[in-house]
Design an enzyme around this catalytic site. Structure first.
Site, PDB file in Angstrom:
ATOM      1  N   ASP A 219       0.775  -1.122  -0.059  1.00 50.35           N
ATOM      2  CA  ASP A 219       0.036   0.018  -0.104  1.00 50.35           C
ATOM      3  C   ASP A 219       0.810   1.249   0.103  1.00 50.35           C
ATOM      4  O   ASP A 219       2.204   0.966  -0.398  1.00 50.35           O
ATOM      5  CB  ASP A 219      -0.983   0.043   1.062  1.00 50.35           C
ATOM      6  N   HIS A 241       2.066   1.450  -3.069  1.00 52.88           N
ATOM      7  CA  HIS A 241       1.282   2.438  -4.078  1.00 52.88           C
ATOM      8  C   HIS A 241       2.016   3.797  -4.012  1.00 52.88           C
ATOM      9  O   HIS A 241       1.334   4.704  -4.578  1.00 52.88           O
ATOM     10  CB  HIS A 241       0.075   2.577  -3.245  1.00 52.88           C
TER      11      HIS A 241
END
Length: 378
Positions: A219, A241
């Site tokens: 993430d 991410h």
């Protein structure tokens, strides 16, 4: 031989001394024994009783050494409200029992606190026991790892965290916090089961400095949700991410100001540079700079700004402004199936952007950008 003149001199000196007023002696109270012990005691805790013993004795120790501690299931290694100046040292392997709960596994707070990892020490979350592909969005309830809440003028350095169940560092309500040489290694989660393993989530904090972080996760490497004067440099972000502002919105504090990401690499990640603001909410993002950022093997978006986050089917809204957004020497590659740059702004909410030496290639050019600021290419 004592002469008469010597005797006369001594007599006069004694008379002067006896006639002069004598100042009261400056009396300094002796420190209490318990206060001395608090400042001077080094305490070592280990094994299955180490966590509870450390939590109970934390205010009696100036140095807390946690050596091969096994934290029982469903409990927090509670190092909150430490005495000013306390030094916490992790040694060996810190392990955590399994239970479905929200955590955190570790929590530290106080003023002038130093937290360090000894050579070879690591905190083992053994996250595969919780991983189910749902992260914090469903399935098993998973504990967050490390709360760095309400820390003032403190330092966390040399900490190695392996296989976090879900989000790793939550930084909230802290000011003048420095984090150095942090390693987050969630490579075992790449089988698709680990999710929402954010590296550093920052909220409601000021003067946060993170240098030399090495993050492999699934993430955001960093997510600044609110706060001011945040600085991240010399980092390597892999597998996740990217370096993110937001999501901004949906909280009591929806202001992000003066954030710099500098001299960092983003590799094999879903996104590189990212700003996401919640659809329909209000707030502001300002004075955000990404400088000397290198991207490689980005799968989705090299640079992405979304003002309809959480409802991408809707048109972006103006409630959260993005002002004074600077990109300086942001370069790198996106996979051919990805998109180099994607910008979706509200009709009047993205202003005063300055991009210099931005070169992101390899992916597609988007035809769906909206309300791109002047002099910015999408």
């Amino acid at each position: 031989m004592v002469t008469s003149s010597s005797v006369i001199g001594l007599t006069l000196w004694a008379a002067l001394v006896s006639a002069s007023p004598v100042a009261d002696p400056l009396v300094t109270p002796a420190p209490k024994l318990e206060d001395l012990e608090k400042r001077a005691t080094s305490c070592t805790f280990s094994g299955s009783e180490g966590a509870s013993s450390a939590s109970k004795s934390k205010t009696s120790c100036s140095t807390i050494v946690l050596s091969d501690v096994a934290v029982p299931s469903g409990t927090t290694l509670d190092l909150t409200d430490l005495n000013d100046g306390t030094h916490v040292i992790f040694e060996g392997e810190t392990h955590f029992g399994y239970e479905e709960w929200s955590g955190p596994l570790v929590s530290v707070s106080g003023t002038d606190i130093t937290v360090t990892g000894a050579d070879g020490a690591y905190l083992n979350g053994d996250g595969s026991r919780w991983w189910d592909g749902e992260g914090s969005n469903g399935g098993k309830t998973k504990p967050k790892f490390f709360y760095a809440h309400d820390l003032t003028s403190s330092t966390i350095s040399g900490i190695y965290i392996q296989n976090s169940p879900v989000q790793v560092f939550s930084i909230d309500g802290s000011t003048y916090l420095t984090m150095e040489d942090i390693t987050i290694d969630n490579t075992d989660g790449d089988d698709g089961e680990a999710a929402n393993t954010d590296g550093f989530d920052i909220g409601d904090s000021t003067y946060i400095t993170i240098t030399g972080a090495n993050v492999y996760n699934q993430d955001d490497c960093v997510a600044v949700n609110s706060g001011e004067n945040i600085y991240f440099s010399g980092g390597v972000c892999s597998g996740g991410h990217g370096l993110s502002i937001g999501s901004v919105g949906g909280r009591s504090d929806n202001t992000v100001k003066n954030v710099t990401f500098y001299d960092s690499d983003i590799k094999s990640s879903q996104n590189g540079v990212r700003i996401k603001t919640i659809y329909g909410d209000t707030g502001s993002v300002s004075e955000v700079t990404y400088k000397e950022i290198t991207l490689s093997d980005i799968t989705d978006y090299g640079i992405v700004v979304e003002q309809n986050y959480d409802d991408t089917s809707e048109s972006p809204t103006d409630g959260i402004t993005i002002e004074d957004f600077v990109l300086d020497n942001v370069q790198g590659s996106v996979e051919s199936s990805g998109t180099n740059i994607y910008i979706v702004c509200g009709s009047d909410s993205c202003t005063d952007w300055t991009w210099t030496d931005v070169d992101v290639t390899g992916g597609k050019t988007s035809s769906d950008c909206e309300n791109v600021p002047d002099d910015i290419s999408c």
